[in-house]
Design a protein around this motif. Structure first.
Motif, mmCIF file in Angstrom:
data_model
loop_
_atom_site.group_PDB
_atom_site.id
_atom_site.type_symbol
_atom_site.label_atom_id
_atom_site.label_comp_id
_atom_site.label_asym_id
_atom_site.label_seq_id
_atom_site.Cartn_x
_atom_site.Cartn_y
_atom_site.Cartn_z
ATOM 1 N N GLU A 160 0.828 -1.203 0.000
ATOM 2 C CA GLU A 160 0.000 0.000 0.000
ATOM 3 C C GLU A 160 0.865 1.257 0.000
ATOM 4 O O GLU A 160 0.557 2.241 -0.686
ATOM 5 C CB GLU A 160 -0.925 0.006 1.232
ATOM 6 N N GLU A 161 1.966 1.242 0.757
ATOM 7 C CA GLU A 161 2.865 2.398 0.792
ATOM 8 C C GLU A 161 3.557 2.600 -0.549
ATOM 9 O O GLU A 161 3.716 3.736 -1.006
ATOM 10 C CB GLU A 161 3.911 2.213 1.892
ATOM 11 N N ILE A 162 3.950 1.507 -1.179
ATOM 12 C CA ILE A 162 4.606 1.604 -2.485
ATOM 13 C C ILE A 162 3.651 2.211 -3.507
ATOM 14 O O ILE A 162 4.029 3.084 -4.296
ATOM 15 C CB ILE A 162 5.089 0.219 -2.947
ATOM 16 N N LYS A 163 2.408 1.752 -3.492
ATOM 17 C CA LYS A 163 1.409 2.316 -4.407
ATOM 18 C C LYS A 163 1.165 3.783 -4.109
ATOM 19 O O LYS A 163 1.066 4.612 -5.020
ATOM 20 C CB LYS A 163 0.098 1.528 -4.299
ATOM 21 N N TRP A 164 1.090 4.126 -2.831
ATOM 22 C CA TRP A 164 0.784 5.502 -2.424
ATOM 23 C C TRP A 164 1.879 6.470 -2.851
ATOM 24 O O TRP A 164 1.596 7.519 -3.446
ATOM 25 C CB TRP A 164 0.600 5.558 -0.908
ATOM 26 N N VAL A 165 3.145 6.145 -2.571
ATOM 27 C CA VAL A 165 4.228 7.076 -2.899
ATOM 28 C C VAL A 165 4.354 7.271 -4.408
ATOM 29 O O VAL A 165 4.667 8.362 -4.884
ATOM 30 C CB VAL A 165 5.570 6.601 -2.285
#
Length: 286
Positions: free
Chosen positions: A101-106
């Motif tokens: 989720e963090e990878i997608k968000w950034v």
């Protein structure tokens, strides 16, 4: 004729300072942010200085939100002269310790948002045969740095996207493209990135901890030993953005400080402003 500028991410930092500075210099500013509840400080400056700034909601990760904001500007003024893709988010964490989720968000905030905003604005600039797109990227878009690989990857993507776009829209439709590349900036952006790394990650334990501690100590040592400030203010970066906007023949790339210039020197010394590579590509393919 007054030029209209649409700026993303204006609640704080570079976006906030850019909105104020452009209005002070005669532009009609459409200052956008995801949450207008964070606009109190900007509203205060608008009232104090009677600035020509209109606030609009715009979430760079939501294409419908972008379309609504852009359509509102065009319906009111008939054009968008300058788009400043400023919205972004810092992120410092190892690949191994980041969630999907963090990878997608950034990536969504720092890269996809730039593409979405550009995609929506381009048809209007193409039809009016003029326009300028200025992107606040980073030295991290040219030089990969420890614990910032996901952020750097997104910024590298912006640099490549805009470099490719510049090879054909500039000559054909008189749309100028520039990437403004700051180093460290004294804003909530930088503080939140480091804080998130320390408190939200797993760096307080495990094999990455010694490397991370070395990374932090090197930053502190460099700051203590430097005779000039390593980190710029949001206003200093905004002043570079304004200079680019006022340039009839703007660079594709520009660093905003000596520190940023020195860090990127190995990547940029053959083509400091990025124009040589664009012209070479045009010769090869067009």
């Amino acid at each position: 004729m007054t030029k209209n500028v649409l700026i993303t991410g204006t609640s704080t930092g570079v976006g906030f300072e850019s909105a104020v500075l452009f209005a002070q210099n005669g532009y009609k500013v459409y200052a956008t942010m995801r949450n207008l509840n964070k606009a109190d400080e900007l509203k205060k400056r608008i009232e104090e200085e009677n600035l020509n700034i209109e606030l609009l909601p715009l979430d760079v990760t939501d294409i419908k939100s972008i379309q609504a904001a852009v359509n509102s500007v065009v319906e009111k003024d008939g054009k968008i002269d300058v788009l400043i893709n400023n919205a972004g988010a810092g992120f410092a964490k190892t690949t191994e310790q980041s969630t999907v989720e963090e990878i997608k968000w950034v990536t969504e905030v720092n890269y996809h948002g730039v593409v979405y905003c550009t995609q929506v604005v381009l048809p209007f600039m193409r039809k009016q045969k003029s326009g300028q797109i200025i992107n606040v990227t980073s030295v991290g878009g040219l030089v990969g740095q420890p614990f910032n690989e996901l952020y750097c990857g997104a910024k590298f993507a912006v640099e490549g996207y805009m470099e490719a776009l510049a090879t054909y829209v500039s000559d054909a439709f008189n749309i100028k493209i520039s990437n403004v590349e700051p180093g460290g900036i004294i804003t909530e952006f930088m503080n939140s990135a480091v804080e998130k790394t320390i408190t939200d990650g797993q760096l307080a334990k495990g094999e990455y901890l010694p490397i991370f501690n070395k990374y932090l100590s090197k930053i502190q040592k460099r700051t203590d030993e430097s005779r000039v400030p390593l980190h710029q203010t949001g206003l200093q970066v905004a002043e570079v953005i304004l200079t680019v906007a006022q340039n009839d023949n703007p660079p594709l790339r520009v660093r905003t400080s000596d520190w940023a210039e020195n860090l990127c020197n190995l990547k940029t010394q053959a083509d400091p402003d990025g124009k040589k590579i664009v012209n070479q590509v045009k010769e090869y393919f067009l």
